[in-house]
Enzyme design. Structure first.
Site, PDB file in Angstrom:
ATOM      1  N   HIS A  20       0.845  -1.207   0.000  1.00  0.00           N
ATOM      2  CA  HIS A  20       0.000   0.000   0.000  1.00  0.00           C
ATOM      3  C   HIS A  20       0.875   1.250   0.000  1.00  0.00           C
ATOM      4  O   HIS A  20       0.625   2.195  -0.757  1.00  0.00           O
ATOM      5  CB  HIS A  20      -0.887   0.046   1.260  1.00  0.00           C
ATOM      6  CG  HIS A  20      -1.962  -0.998   1.304  1.00  0.00           C
ATOM      7  ND1 HIS A  20      -2.130  -1.857   2.356  1.00  0.00           N
ATOM      8  CD2 HIS A  20      -2.950  -1.294   0.419  1.00  0.00           C
ATOM      9  CE1 HIS A  20      -3.170  -2.643   2.136  1.00  0.00           C
ATOM     10  NE2 HIS A  20      -3.680  -2.328   0.956  1.00  0.00           N
ATOM     11  N   LYS A  44     -18.573  -5.314   7.709  1.00  0.00           N
ATOM     12  CA  LYS A  44     -17.353  -6.120   7.781  1.00  0.00           C
ATOM     13  C   LYS A  44     -16.509  -5.676   8.974  1.00  0.00           C
ATOM     14  O   LYS A  44     -16.012  -4.553   8.999  1.00  0.00           O
ATOM     15  CB  LYS A  44     -16.564  -5.941   6.469  1.00  0.00           C
ATOM     16  CG  LYS A  44     -15.585  -7.055   6.187  1.00  0.00           C
ATOM     17  CD  LYS A  44     -15.072  -6.953   4.758  1.00  0.00           C
ATOM     18  CE  LYS A  44     -13.623  -7.354   4.658  1.00  0.00           C
ATOM     19  NZ  LYS A  44     -13.014  -6.940   3.398  1.00  0.00           N
ATOM     20  N   ARG A  93      -1.395  -6.386  -8.394  1.00  0.00           N
ATOM     21  CA  ARG A  93      -0.343  -7.385  -8.149  1.00  0.00           C
ATOM     22  C   ARG A  93      -0.330  -8.458  -9.229  1.00  0.00           C
ATOM     23  O   ARG A  93       0.673  -9.117  -9.438  1.00  0.00           O
ATOM     24  CB  ARG A  93      -0.560  -8.040  -6.781  1.00  0.00           C
ATOM     25  CG  ARG A  93      -0.237  -7.123  -5.631  1.00  0.00           C
ATOM     26  CD  ARG A  93      -0.801  -7.614  -4.338  1.00  0.00           C
ATOM     27  NE  ARG A  93      -2.261  -7.604  -4.385  1.00  0.00           N
ATOM     28  CZ  ARG A  93      -3.051  -7.669  -3.324  1.00  0.00           C
ATOM     29  NH1 ARG A  93      -2.520  -7.766  -2.123  1.00  0.00           N
ATOM     30  NH2 ARG A  93      -4.360  -7.632  -3.449  1.00  0.00           N
ATOM     31  N   SER A 130      -2.934  -7.611   2.924  1.00  0.00           N
ATOM     32  CA  SER A 130      -3.311  -7.481   4.338  1.00  0.00           C
ATOM     33  C   SER A 130      -3.824  -8.817   4.876  1.00  0.00           C
ATOM     34  O   SER A 130      -3.488  -9.210   5.998  1.00  0.00           O
ATOM     35  CB  SER A 130      -4.405  -6.421   4.499  1.00  0.00           C
ATOM     36  OG  SER A 130      -3.956  -5.174   4.049  1.00  0.00           O
TER      37      SER A 130
HETATM   38  O1  PNS Z   1      -8.716  -2.770  -0.093  1.00  0.00           O
HETATM   39  P1  PNS Z   1      -9.967  -3.241  -0.805  1.00  0.00           P
HETATM   40  O2  PNS Z   1     -10.915  -3.878   0.191  1.00  0.00           O
HETATM   41  O3  PNS Z   1      -9.679  -4.118  -1.991  1.00  0.00           O
HETATM   42  O4  PNS Z   1     -10.682  -1.894  -1.367  1.00  0.00           O
HETATM   43  C1  PNS Z   1     -11.911  -1.964  -2.052  1.00  0.00           C
HETATM   44  C2  PNS Z   1     -12.517  -0.566  -2.226  1.00  0.00           C
HETATM   45  C3  PNS Z   1     -12.688   0.109  -0.887  1.00  0.00           C
HETATM   46  C4  PNS Z   1     -11.588   0.265  -3.082  1.00  0.00           C
HETATM   47  C5  PNS Z   1     -13.871  -0.734  -2.968  1.00  0.00           C
HETATM   48  O5  PNS Z   1     -14.620  -1.712  -2.309  1.00  0.00           O
HETATM   49  C6  PNS Z   1     -14.676   0.548  -3.005  1.00  0.00           C
HETATM   50  O6  PNS Z   1     -14.349   1.474  -3.718  1.00  0.00           O
HETATM   51  N1  PNS Z   1     -15.719   0.604  -2.153  1.00  0.00           N
HETATM   52  C7  PNS Z   1     -16.533   1.810  -1.972  1.00  0.00           C
HETATM   53  C8  PNS Z   1     -17.979   1.568  -2.359  1.00  0.00           C
HETATM   54  C9  PNS Z   1     -18.177   1.738  -3.850  1.00  0.00           C
HETATM   55  O7  PNS Z   1     -17.953   2.783  -4.405  1.00  0.00           O
HETATM   56  N2  PNS Z   1     -18.577   0.614  -4.478  1.00  0.00           N
HETATM   57  C10 PNS Z   1     -18.818   0.563  -5.891  1.00  0.00           C
HETATM   58  C11 PNS Z   1     -17.531   0.288  -6.663  1.00  0.00           C
HETATM   59  S1  PNS Z   1     -17.840   0.213  -8.392  1.00  0.00           S
END
Ligand code: PNS
Length: 161
Positions: A20, A44, A93, A130
């Site tokens: 990150h 979550k 990745r 993570s």
């Molecule tokens: O670290 P992660 O859990 O892979 O991050 C995922 C994240 C937070 C980037 C993604 O779930 C997100 O953008 N969530 C916010 C809600 C949202 O906008 N959802 C629609 C995405 S198209």
């Protein structure tokens, strides 16, 4: 006068890893302002509270003055719109990340026109996540190389509790 270029690096950051931090630092080298946005997901339960994740990310980005760390809930596109952000930046990745990220990139662009940019994960870090770090640490494995020192200290404390 040219427009300020702003990016957001969204994620769960439970906890933030060296992968990150690499993406955040590389984004900071390309944009005037970078928002590190931590998703608050009431459905979550994470290992770390949102406040702790904010503290950890602030601690590890102190030498990056253009970085701001915040929590957000709701849609990331709304967060971008409120702050005048032009681009989402994500690390990739490998193919699994790409398959997960591509539909979100298309959906976000459809919703508001915000672009997503992908940075290739550093070659020596493509296996760092993570969730894997937490699993290895819970099993007693050494995760020192994968975490900034302050995050490693907090993780060790949390797993001792
Ligand atoms: O670290 P992660 O859990 O892979 O991050 C995922 C994240 C937070 C980037 C993604 O779930 C997100 O953008 N969530 C916010 C809600 C949202 O906008 N959802 C629609 C995405 S198209």
């Amino acid at each position: 006068m040219s427009e300020v270029r702003r990016a957001v690096c969204p994620g769960s950051y439970d906890p933030p890893t060296i992968g990150h931090l690499d993406v955040i630092a590389r984004t900071a080298a390309l944009f005037d302002e970078v928002f590190v946005a931590i998703l608050v997901n009431p459905r979550k339960q994470g290992l770390f509270e949102t406040g702790e994740r904010i503290e950890m990310l602030r601690e590890i980005t102190t030498d990056l003055p253009q970085v701001r760390v915040e929590a957000f809930s709701g849609l990331v596109v709304d967060y971008c719109r409120e702050r005048g952000v032009q681009a989402l930046v994500k690390g990739l990745r490998g193919a699994t990340d790409y398959d997960y990220e591509l539909p979100m990139a298309h959906m976000n662009r459809h919703l508001t026109g915000v672009e997503t940019m992908f940075l290739p994960g550093a070659p020596g870090q493509v296996y760092v996540s993570s969730s894997l770090v937490k699993e290895v640490a819970r099993g007693g494995g050494d995760v020192t190389p994968f975490l900034p020192p302050t995050v490693h200290r907090r993780l060790a404390e949390r797993l001792r509790d």
